[in-house]
Write a protein that holds these residues in place. Sequence first.
Motif, PDB file in Angstrom:
ATOM      1  N   GLU A  22       0.813  -0.662  -0.233  1.00  0.00           N
ATOM      2  CA  GLU A  22       0.016   0.008   0.288  1.00  0.00           C
ATOM      3  C   GLU A  22       0.917   1.627  -0.133  1.00  0.00           C
ATOM      4  O   GLU A  22       0.869   2.383  -0.715  1.00  0.00           O
ATOM      5  CB  GLU A  22      -0.727   0.015   1.436  1.00  0.00           C
ATOM      6  N   LYS A  23       1.836   1.636   0.713  1.00  0.00           N
ATOM      7  CA  LYS A  23       2.679   1.994   0.664  1.00  0.00           C
ATOM      8  C   LYS A  23       3.662   2.154  -0.314  1.00  0.00           C
ATOM      9  O   LYS A  23       3.505   3.903  -0.608  1.00  0.00           O
ATOM     10  CB  LYS A  23       3.981   2.342   2.024  1.00  0.00           C
ATOM     11  N   ILE A  28       4.144   5.880  -5.003  1.00  0.00           N
ATOM     12  CA  ILE A  28       4.586   5.488  -7.150  1.00  0.00           C
ATOM     13  C   ILE A  28       3.149   6.909  -7.426  1.00  0.00           C
ATOM     14  O   ILE A  28       3.629   7.405  -8.671  1.00  0.00           O
ATOM     15  CB  ILE A  28       3.752   4.213  -7.381  1.00  0.00           C
ATOM     16  N   ALA A  29       2.185   6.992  -6.685  1.00  0.00           N
ATOM     17  CA  ALA A  29       0.687   8.141  -6.845  1.00  0.00           C
ATOM     18  C   ALA A  29       0.746   9.040  -7.315  1.00  0.00           C
ATOM     19  O   ALA A  29       0.866  10.185  -7.732  1.00  0.00           O
ATOM     20  CB  ALA A  29      -0.236   7.465  -7.012  1.00  0.00           C
ATOM     21  N   LYS A  33       1.511  12.743  -9.344  1.00  0.00           N
ATOM     22  CA  LYS A  33       0.767  13.308  -8.936  1.00  0.00           C
ATOM     23  C   LYS A  33      -1.240  12.612  -9.120  1.00  0.00           C
ATOM     24  O   LYS A  33      -2.317  13.715  -9.653  1.00  0.00           O
ATOM     25  CB  LYS A  33       0.126  15.091  -9.522  1.00  0.00           C
ATOM     26  N   VAL A  34      -1.187  11.619  -8.755  1.00  0.00           N
ATOM     27  CA  VAL A  34      -2.496  11.500  -8.981  1.00  0.00           C
ATOM     28  C   VAL A  34      -2.711  10.824  -7.959  1.00  0.00           C
ATOM     29  O   VAL A  34      -1.877  10.036  -7.404  1.00  0.00           O
ATOM     30  CB  VAL A  34      -2.497   9.850 -10.849  1.00  0.00           C
ATOM     31  N   ASP A 233      -0.595  -0.380 -15.885  1.00  0.00           N
ATOM     32  CA  ASP A 233       0.257  -0.139 -14.653  1.00  0.00           C
ATOM     33  C   ASP A 233       0.048  -0.238 -13.562  1.00  0.00           C
ATOM     34  O   ASP A 233      -0.361   0.711 -12.793  1.00  0.00           O
ATOM     35  CB  ASP A 233       0.480   1.959 -15.114  1.00  0.00           C
ATOM     36  N   TYR A 234      -0.342  -1.624 -13.187  1.00  0.00           N
ATOM     37  CA  TYR A 234      -0.724  -2.060 -11.828  1.00  0.00           C
ATOM     38  C   TYR A 234      -0.146  -2.103 -10.503  1.00  0.00           C
ATOM     39  O   TYR A 234       1.158  -1.729 -11.201  1.00  0.00           O
ATOM     40  CB  TYR A 234      -2.024  -3.435 -11.877  1.00  0.00           C
ATOM     41  N   PRO A 235      -0.812  -1.118  -9.526  1.00  0.00           N
ATOM     42  CA  PRO A 235      -1.830  -0.796  -9.370  1.00  0.00           C
ATOM     43  C   PRO A 235      -2.022   0.984  -9.621  1.00  0.00           C
ATOM     44  O   PRO A 235      -3.188   1.133  -8.459  1.00  0.00           O
ATOM     45  CB  PRO A 235      -1.684  -0.470  -8.020  1.00  0.00           C
TER      46      PRO A 235
END
Length: 281
Positions: A22-23, A28-29, A33-34, A233-235
Amino acid sequence: MIDRQYEIADAHTHIFPEKIAEKAAHSIADFYKVSAGDVGTVDILLQNGKKLGVSHYLVCSVATTPKQVPSINHFILENCAAHPEFIGFGAIHPRMSETEMITEAVRIKEQGLRGIKLHPDIQDFLLDDPHMFSLYRMCGKELDLPILFHCGDARYDRSSPKRLAHVLELFPDLPVIGSHFGGYSQWEEAYSILKDYNQLHFDTSSSLCFLSDEAAMRMIEGYGPHRLMFGTDYPLWVMEKELDRFFSLPLTEGQRRQILFGTFSSLFGVPGKEKSCYQAV
């Protein structure tokens, strides 16, 4: 309305150990900036894929330090052994010495992983840095080991289409997969520069939600479906939504089947099933 069955491979996924997944996904998100669409564990990837009929996955993870390389590659190998539907790509970090990178590439090949994932932006190196040339030469001439590059990002100049073209010119034997249609947020520039490099394949990941149907179709038809693979591009993105975006494109049946599975099958020697299992409506 589409009412047919399809076999699907997801050619761009990242997996992480459960305790950090999760971290890692949020990290990455945040870089892009998503908001992360999912968590990044193996179990959730497989659950989502099974529900949608996905039969194979390219799995990888990016090393942010040289110290992470052995543990990441062990994790990818372990999961490929447990899940035969996985095609694993190993990690290498550019701050390793040339000898260390080549040694690790040989080990990746010998242990049965099918390629290498490099991310110039997150790993903070220039895609065409001469320090990387020994690795590229070895992967091309000796190992026939594809490199999946993160490509493009208008915020930086580390993995620009021009830098990728420079590498392709210098190493014509190097098999390359250019993620994100060859240039995340630089799609038009990537298309104009990269379309004629025949050793270059592409995936559709992190692109369809930003591109108009017209722009996506121009690239698909220009690159050719035989050089393109569907990827999520999961996750970062939700698999079902990415498939919905893909099926909204005005593709022919042949184009759909080639991008969803045919190119992946050809690159990695993965046989198709007699009966496809994804029902698109």
